[in-house]
Write a protein that holds these residues in place. Structure first.
Motif, PDB file in Angstrom:
ATOM      1  N   ALA A  95       0.833  -1.205   0.000  1.00  0.00           N
ATOM      2  CA  ALA A  95       0.000   0.000   0.000  1.00  0.00           C
ATOM      3  C   ALA A  95       0.866   1.254   0.000  1.00  0.00           C
ATOM      4  CB  ALA A  95      -0.930  -0.008   1.211  1.00  0.00           C
ATOM      5  N   ARG A  96       1.925   1.249   0.805  1.00  0.00           N
ATOM      6  CA  ARG A  96       2.829   2.394   0.871  1.00  0.00           C
ATOM      7  C   ARG A  96       3.549   2.598  -0.467  1.00  0.00           C
ATOM      8  NH1 ARG A  96       7.308   1.461   5.086  1.00  0.00           N
ATOM      9  NH2 ARG A  96       5.431   1.066   6.348  1.00  0.00           N
ATOM     10  N   HIS A  97       3.959   1.514  -1.086  1.00  0.00           N
ATOM     11  CA  HIS A  97       4.653   1.539  -2.379  1.00  0.00           C
ATOM     12  C   HIS A  97       3.768   2.181  -3.451  1.00  0.00           C
ATOM     13  CE1 HIS A  97       7.457   0.005  -5.422  1.00  0.00           C
ATOM     14  NE2 HIS A  97       6.433  -0.533  -6.069  1.00  0.00           N
ATOM     15  N   ILE A  98       2.508   1.795  -3.486  1.00  0.00           N
ATOM     16  CA  ILE A  98       1.570   2.327  -4.470  1.00  0.00           C
ATOM     17  C   ILE A  98       1.317   3.808  -4.224  1.00  0.00           C
ATOM     18  CG2 ILE A  98      -0.837   2.228  -5.259  1.00  0.00           C
ATOM     19  CD1 ILE A  98      -0.671  -0.846  -4.612  1.00  0.00           C
ATOM     20  N   ARG A  99       1.082   4.182  -2.986  1.00  0.00           N
ATOM     21  CA  ARG A  99       0.779   5.586  -2.668  1.00  0.00           C
ATOM     22  C   ARG A  99       1.987   6.493  -2.916  1.00  0.00           C
ATOM     23  NH1 ARG A  99      -2.090   3.228   2.150  1.00  0.00           N
ATOM     24  NH2 ARG A  99      -4.312   3.307   1.648  1.00  0.00           N
ATOM     25  N   HIS A 100       3.185   5.961  -2.715  1.00  0.00           N
ATOM     26  CA  HIS A 100       4.399   6.742  -2.936  1.00  0.00           C
ATOM     27  C   HIS A 100       4.485   7.189  -4.387  1.00  0.00           C
ATOM     28  CE1 HIS A 100       9.005   7.023  -1.949  1.00  0.00           C
ATOM     29  NE2 HIS A 100       8.557   8.091  -2.560  1.00  0.00           N
ATOM     30  N   THR A 101       4.174   6.289  -5.300  1.00  0.00           N
ATOM     31  CA  THR A 101       4.214   6.611  -6.726  1.00  0.00           C
ATOM     32  C   THR A 101       3.270   7.755  -7.055  1.00  0.00           C
ATOM     33  OG1 THR A 101       4.812   4.347  -7.328  1.00  0.00           O
ATOM     34  CG2 THR A 101       3.790   5.695  -9.042  1.00  0.00           C
ATOM     35  N   ALA A 102       2.042   7.691  -6.560  1.00  0.00           N
ATOM     36  CA  ALA A 102       1.061   8.744  -6.842  1.00  0.00           C
ATOM     37  C   ALA A 102       1.449  10.055  -6.177  1.00  0.00           C
ATOM     38  CB  ALA A 102      -0.322   8.301  -6.382  1.00  0.00           C
ATOM     39  N   ARG A 103       1.994   9.969  -4.958  1.00  0.00           N
ATOM     40  CA  ARG A 103       2.352  11.185  -4.234  1.00  0.00           C
ATOM     41  C   ARG A 103       3.441  11.981  -4.962  1.00  0.00           C
ATOM     42  NH1 ARG A 103       3.410   8.894   0.180  1.00  0.00           N
ATOM     43  NH2 ARG A 103       5.679   8.983   0.181  1.00  0.00           N
ATOM     44  N   ASN A 104       4.361  11.286  -5.613  1.00  0.00           N
ATOM     45  CA  ASN A 104       5.437  11.968  -6.331  1.00  0.00           C
ATOM     46  C   ASN A 104       4.906  12.885  -7.425  1.00  0.00           C
ATOM     47  OD1 ASN A 104       7.355  10.693  -4.806  1.00  0.00           O
ATOM     48  ND2 ASN A 104       7.896   9.175  -6.363  1.00  0.00           N
ATOM     49  N   LEU A 105       3.748  12.566  -7.981  1.00  0.00           N
ATOM     50  CA  LEU A 105       3.186  13.378  -9.063  1.00  0.00           C
ATOM     51  C   LEU A 105       2.678  14.726  -8.571  1.00  0.00           C
ATOM     52  CD1 LEU A 105       1.197  10.601 -10.953  1.00  0.00           C
ATOM     53  CD2 LEU A 105       3.382  11.609 -11.619  1.00  0.00           C
ATOM     54  N   THR A 106       2.349  14.818  -7.312  1.00  0.00           N
ATOM     55  CA  THR A 106       1.809  16.065  -6.780  1.00  0.00           C
ATOM     56  C   THR A 106       2.800  16.840  -5.912  1.00  0.00           C
ATOM     57  OG1 THR A 106       0.853  14.875  -4.902  1.00  0.00           O
ATOM     58  CG2 THR A 106      -0.568  15.252  -6.817  1.00  0.00           C
ATOM     59  N   THR A 107       3.753  16.114  -5.319  1.00  0.00           N
ATOM     60  CA  THR A 107       4.675  16.790  -4.400  1.00  0.00           C
ATOM     61  C   THR A 107       6.098  16.863  -4.916  1.00  0.00           C
ATOM     62  OG1 THR A 107       5.211  14.743  -3.193  1.00  0.00           O
ATOM     63  CG2 THR A 107       3.313  16.029  -2.428  1.00  0.00           C
ATOM     64  N   GLY A 108       6.463  15.966  -5.864  1.00  0.00           N
ATOM     65  CA  GLY A 108       7.836  15.955  -6.334  1.00  0.00           C
ATOM     66  C   GLY A 108       8.766  15.398  -5.263  1.00  0.00           C
ATOM     67  N   PRO A 109      10.079  15.656  -5.381  1.00  0.00           N
ATOM     68  CA  PRO A 109      11.034  15.132  -4.402  1.00  0.00           C
ATOM     69  C   PRO A 109      10.723  15.629  -3.000  1.00  0.00           C
ATOM     70  CG  PRO A 109      12.161  16.029  -6.331  1.00  0.00           C
ATOM     71  CD  PRO A 109      10.732  16.435  -6.430  1.00  0.00           C
ATOM     72  N   ASP A 110      10.945  14.755  -2.003  1.00  0.00           N
ATOM     73  CA  ASP A 110      10.726  15.146  -0.600  1.00  0.00           C
ATOM     74  C   ASP A 110      11.751  16.192  -0.167  1.00  0.00           C
ATOM     75  OD1 ASP A 110       8.634  13.382  -0.350  1.00  0.00           O
ATOM     76  OD2 ASP A 110       9.930  11.734   0.270  1.00  0.00           O
TER      77      ASP A 110
END
Length: 217
Positions: free
Chosen positions: A202-217
């Motif tokens: 679940a974390r792996h999947i959400r990480h991919t989507a989050r990168n599209l809106t937030t970019g690098p941490d």
């Protein structure tokens, strides 16, 4: 003897590869008449190919304005990620419960193949086609032990629909340690630790989507 591909099939294949490899920018217009002229096919053929791409999530149909490449931050990517983060961890739990030795061998083999496939073509912005296919095979292998073809068909559709977002995500945050994430998934699954494996997926999947809106941490 296999016949030659139809003009629509050839145009669809060409456009699909171009979109997935970043030839067209996010939100760039895909004009049926221009594509028809460039590929020397009819307007109807161009529209048919574009509608297939819409069905796969690789193009967007705009009311009264034709077609375009989806936006990087399109809400649809987040919706697909949410659906995957709900269904795939549940499928993985079933795989861990039901999967036998053949499933374990398949998971280990596909992870081995993925880990040894170079993720980038020389000079490329997006993940290579070979790595993308190895990535798909590993994720599907994790879930195949569930033994439910209806759930697996749903996985196949959502995987295809999210492929463009996955490639953009990798281009936006290329330093993400995907290999470490995949190794942890394999270890948890083959250790039959359903709770940890589901959480990691679940974390792996959400990480991919989050990168599209937030970019690098």
């Amino acid at each position: 003897m296999t016949g030659r591909a139809s003009p629509s099939e050839r145009l669809y294949t060409t456009l699909r590869a171009a979109i997935l490899n970043g030839v067209f920018a996010p939100e760039q217009a895909l004009k049926p008449q221009e594509l028809a002229n460039a590929e020397q096919v009819s307007l109807a053929v161009a529209r048919e190919a574009l509608l297939r791409l819409v069905g796969e999530g690789l193009a967007t149909r705009l009311p009264n304005r034709g077609f375009a490449v989806p936006a990087v931050n399109a809400e649809r990517w987040q919706q697909i990620a949410e659906a995957r983060a709900v269904t795939e961890p549940a499928m993985l739990r079933l795989s861990i419960e039901r999967g036998g030795v053949d499933w374990e061998v398949r998971v280990r083999a596909t992870h081995h193949h993925l880990a040894r496939t170079p993720p980038w073509e020389p000079g490329g912005r997006f993940a290579s086609d070979a790595w993308s296919e190895a990535h798909r095979q590993f994720h599907r292998a994790l879930l195949e032990g569930c033994g439910n073809p209806v759930l697996l068909d749903g996985f196949d559709r959502m995987w295809t629909a999210s492929e463009l977002a996955r490639r953009w995500s990798g281009a936006i945050v290329p330093e993400r340690d995907g290999a470490d994430e995949h190794g942890a998934l394999e270890e948890a699954a083959l250790s039959r630790d359903a709770e940890r494996a589901a959480e990691l997926l679940a974390r792996h999947i959400r990480h991919t989507a989050r990168n599209l809106t937030t970019g690098p941490d």
